[in-house]
Each structure stands twice: as structure tokens, then as C-alpha cells.
Write an enzyme that holds these catalytic residues in place. Sequence first.
Site, short mmCIF file in Angstrom:
data_model
loop_
_atom_site.label_atom_id
_atom_site.label_comp_id
_atom_site.label_asym_id
_atom_site.label_seq_id
_atom_site.Cartn_x
_atom_site.Cartn_y
_atom_site.Cartn_z
CG PHE A 160 -1.47 -1.25 1.57
CD1 PHE A 160 -3.40 -1.37 0.76
CD2 PHE A 160 -1.53 -2.01 2.09
CE1 PHE A 160 -3.90 -2.10 1.09
CE2 PHE A 160 -2.13 -3.25 2.57
CZ PHE A 160 -3.46 -3.04 2.13
CG ASP A 161 1.14 6.05 -1.76
OD1 ASP A 161 2.25 6.16 -1.09
OD2 ASP A 161 -0.01 6.51 -2.10
N GLY A 162 1.03 5.16 1.09
CA GLY A 162 0.33 5.94 2.44
C GLY A 162 -0.26 6.53 2.16
#
Length: 298
Positions: A160-162
Site C-alpha cells: 500500500f501507498d500511505g
Amino acid sequence: MAKALDDKLVLAISSRALFDLTESHQVFESQGVEAYRQYQIEHEDEILAPGDAFPLVKKLLALNSQLERAPVEVILISRNSADTGLRAFNSIQHYQLGISRAAFVSGHSPDPYLSAFGCQLFLSTHADDVRSALAAGFAAATILSGGARRAQNNELRIAFDGDAVLFSDESERVYQQGGLEAFQHHEQDAAKEPLRGGPFKPFLAALHRLQQEFPAGDSPIRTALVTARSAPAHERVIRTLRDWNIRLDESFFLGGLEKSAILEAFAADMFFDDQVGHCEKARGHVVTGHVPHGVSNE
């Protein structure tokens, strides 16, 4: 009457994300609905090839055979009619996927049915449906073709990106309005203030609960945060996840470096990011879901 799916991780997926419908979609685009319908009926006994999200779905469903209960439910939610959707169900049976529930909405948006089924994640190739689902509060991503399919490894790996994915886009807005220095100062000042949750927080929480059902150190699920943040902006992220009581197996603070090499090394089955540029670079290495949410997509 069967009980609700409240205690399960529920994934809704479109037929084009699950299977390769390139040929029939070209018929739809060039000749219209009726020609598409006739094409699918004529070919309904021909098994569809796996689509980009097929390995992810297969690995998720495989978790059901490893626990005393079946904690994962995958629901086919399709813009097809039941008539044209028969080919998809024939293919589901061929691959022995544990998918028994479906909604065929005949060209309408599937958005209202995500809540009815209690879905935590919606994957589709139809960008408008994904945007609608996000606006309604669901984790959703547009599946982009390309990337390695890692079905040979039984471990499920999701990255996941943040900001604007796991977390809200509040910090990304500071960055885009004031630049890197303003962003770093803002994150240092707010280091002990947890970030608000983004659209994928509930899905990550559901994955985390599922991980905890397996013996410590023996979970077939592995998660990673792959973010452009770096020190000193890392502290707020770490404290936020601690506040949420959610553990990520691996975290990468890349300080603006490209994410592709890390994603390939992590061997992600799926990567979720809100920025189109990041997604385009990642999709050549891993199957990628674009999350059209937050300031970068306005």
C-alpha cells in the site's frame, strides 16, 4: 436464511478484473450491447483466461482452506446481465474458485450493492465505478493491466501507498500547496497526532484481523507500506499505525525514490497507490490498483 457476512473479509470484483475479457469488450466497444450479448452467449462454453486480479483472488480464497472457518468471501459484481454473465460463472467453476454469490446489474453502477454485501474492497477496470465506490466510503481501485503474476508463491503479499490510500490526504495537500520543506515541518509538528484514516484503512484492518487467526510467525499474508515519505516524516506514520493497533510486516520510506524496485523485491501480488505516475511505473513490475482518491485526483 443465511447469516450476514459481517465476520468476513469481503471482496467485490468485476468480471473484467477477474477474467481477461479483452476480446468481448472490443465487441462491446465497436458494435454495442446487443452484439456483445450475442457474442457472450455464443462463446459461453469457452473458458475465459485469468485476468489481472485473478491470482490475488485465488490466494485470498485459498485462505479458507487453512482455517477452521472460511473467513474470506469473494463476490462477483458485474455490469453484465445474468444472461451474458453465464460465461463468467462457467469459468469460475472451471477454475474451482469458491465464488458462489454475484450481482449482475445490466449496465448500472454496482455501487449500491457494495454496502448490501458488506464489502471491504472493490476491484474493477471501470474507473467511474471505482470513483463512485470511493465516494461512498469503500476501498476501491481500478486494476491496471501489466505486471508479474506471482501465483507460484502461495504467500499473499499486498503493498500500500500511505497518503490518500491508507491515510487521509491531509499531508499530501500540505506538500502540494507548500512543497517538501513545508510538508516536513508540518509532519514534525504533528508527529504525535495520528493521521486520519484513508479509504483503505478498513481493508488493512480486516487483513490484520485475518493475519491474527494464524499462528504467530506462520501467516500466509504479508503486508507492506511503500511510501515516498522519509525521515523525519516517518514518525507520524509509525505512531498512527500504533494508534490504530495495526501491524504492517514491512515498511519502506523511500524519500521520493521510485517504488518499482522495492515492489518487485517484495514480490507484491497487488500494489495500491493514488498517484497515476506511480501506478504507471509500478504496473510493469506488479499488478497495480489505482486509487483515484484525494488531492492528486481532483
